[in-house]
Design a protein around this motif. Structure first.
Motif, PDB file in Angstrom:
ATOM      1  N   PHE A 270     -12.049 -17.049  70.891  1.00 44.48           N
ATOM      2  CA  PHE A 270     -11.040 -17.382  72.023  1.00 44.48           C
ATOM      3  C   PHE A 270      -9.680 -17.763  71.541  1.00 44.48           C
ATOM      4  O   PHE A 270      -9.459 -18.082  70.507  1.00 44.48           O
ATOM      5  CB  PHE A 270     -11.635 -18.791  72.816  1.00 44.48           C
TER       6      PHE A 270
ATOM      7  N   ILE B 208      -5.879 -18.454  73.312  1.00 48.74           N
ATOM      8  CA  ILE B 208      -4.932 -18.768  74.337  1.00 48.74           C
ATOM      9  C   ILE B 208      -3.539 -18.312  73.917  1.00 48.74           C
ATOM     10  O   ILE B 208      -2.958 -19.109  73.046  1.00 48.74           O
ATOM     11  CB  ILE B 208      -5.009 -20.477  74.726  1.00 48.74           C
TER      12      ILE B 208
ATOM     13  N   LEU C  69      -5.778 -15.788  78.393  1.00 47.16           N
ATOM     14  CA  LEU C  69      -6.789 -16.198  77.617  1.00 47.16           C
ATOM     15  C   LEU C  69      -7.588 -15.108  77.239  1.00 47.16           C
ATOM     16  O   LEU C  69      -8.149 -14.302  78.066  1.00 47.16           O
ATOM     17  CB  LEU C  69      -7.774 -17.395  78.148  1.00 47.16           C
TER      18      LEU C  69
ATOM     19  N   VAL D  12      -6.900 -25.482  79.224  1.00 46.10           N
ATOM     20  CA  VAL D  12      -7.552 -24.320  78.892  1.00 46.10           C
ATOM     21  C   VAL D  12      -8.603 -24.546  77.816  1.00 46.10           C
ATOM     22  O   VAL D  12      -9.645 -23.960  77.921  1.00 46.10           O
ATOM     23  CB  VAL D  12      -6.677 -23.213  78.754  1.00 46.10           C
TER      24      VAL D  12
ATOM     25  N   THR E  51     -12.570 -24.559  78.145  1.00 47.15           N
ATOM     26  CA  THR E  51     -13.461 -23.307  77.344  1.00 47.15           C
ATOM     27  C   THR E  51     -14.504 -24.170  76.731  1.00 47.15           C
ATOM     28  O   THR E  51     -15.671 -23.454  76.683  1.00 47.15           O
ATOM     29  CB  THR E  51     -12.400 -22.754  76.405  1.00 47.15           C
TER      30      THR E  51
END
Length: 303
Positions: A134, A136, A141, A271, A275
């Protein structure tokens, strides 16, 4: 071989000069950054303004000179979300390439996720098994998952911290509204990511995740890149509530936060928390390698 990798992100322009060796990891030799904040230079039509183009062109000229001064014979230059999503992207690329003499290319969102995944895979190795990654950024994203060097799924969602700060928080929308938007957007992607099962290891890259981890007690960058750093959900949840009440000037005083990103930390934390919640992750390992290293590694593989 000494090479330069020039990353034109939504927040920052970053030149990384590395010494590349066959069979070994690229070794950083020099770094040159500039806070471009290209998303702040978008006009009402979604085009990068003349001032933004001029700022980008100036930085690219300076970055090229910096790379050449350090002995680079090749510069890999790429742009991500801010340029990719601008309606005048083609004109911007032509102008800055002509001014700088570089060959700036725009990466698609899926390629951005795929190359970031490659960097994380190389860093953590095969023992990580099924890897979830992941990232950001300022504009988007990135999410990727897989058991090989190429992910099974790689996707990009317009949930960058800079974009959300500008389009939601600075536009007067509430944190609750933003939270719902973020969670519904990630939930739409969760099925494809989880279809093959969960993660043997979940990894976060990017300046935003590194800053959040540092704010939650991870070791400082001065302790070196081989020190293990993690971001725990139990530490992040109260931080989101804290950031919601803080002014950017005060956020900038927290460990791991740069002044030019302080106003984006609240959106980034929303965010990150979403997630971790939606993928049921108690902890994320922080990877020091990300997109720049992925671009370089793929290029070296092709030589």
């Amino acid at each position: 071989m000494r090479m330069g990798v020039l990353d034109i992100g939504s927040n920052t322009g970053h030149l990384l000069v590395v010494d590349a060796f066959r069979g070994g990891p690229p070794v950083p030799a020099h770094s040159y950054k500039e806070p471009l904040r290209l998303t702040d230079h978008l006009d009402s039509t979604g085009a990068i303004s003349e001032d933004g183009v001029a700022r980008l062109g100036k930085y690219m000229i300076e970055a090229k000179a910096e790379a050449e001064d350090k002995g680079c014979t090749q510069i890999l230059a790429f742009a991500t979300s801010a340029v990719r999503d601008a309606i005048n992207a083609d004109d911007v690329i032509k102008q800055v390439n002509k001014a700088s003499g570089l060959d700036l290319e725009v990466l698609g969102g899926a390629d951005e996720a795929r190359l970031t995944f490659l960097a994380a895979r190389r860093w953590f190795g095969w023992s990580s098994g099924r890897l979830g990654v992941f990232d950001i950024g300022g504009g988007s994203l990135e999410l990727a998952v897989g058991s090989d060097e190429s992910p099974d799924v790689a996707t990009s969602v317009p949930l960058g911290a800079g974009r959300l700060t500008r389009e939601w928080l600075n536009a007067g929308r509430s944190g609750a509204d933003l939270r719902l938007h973020v969670r519904s957007s990630i939930a739409d992607e969760a099925g494809a990511i989880l279809r093959g099962g969960g993660f043997d290891r979940a990894v976060a890259t990017s300046k935003m995740f590194r800053s959040l981890a540092r704010m939650c007690g991870a070791p400082a960058s001065s302790e070196g890149q081989y020190v293990r750093r993690t971001l725990r959900r139990d530490d992040l949840v109260p931080l989101v509530e804290q950031l919601a009440e803080m002014r950017p000037d005060d956020v900038a005083k927290l460990p791991g936060v740069s002044v030019d990103r302080a106003d984006q930390m609240y959106a980034g934390a929303i965010v990150a928390t979403a997630t971790m919640d939606l993928f049921d992750l108690e902890e994320l390992d922080i990877c020091p390698w990300a997109l720049r290293e992925g671009v370089l590694l793929e290029h070296l593989d092709q030589l």
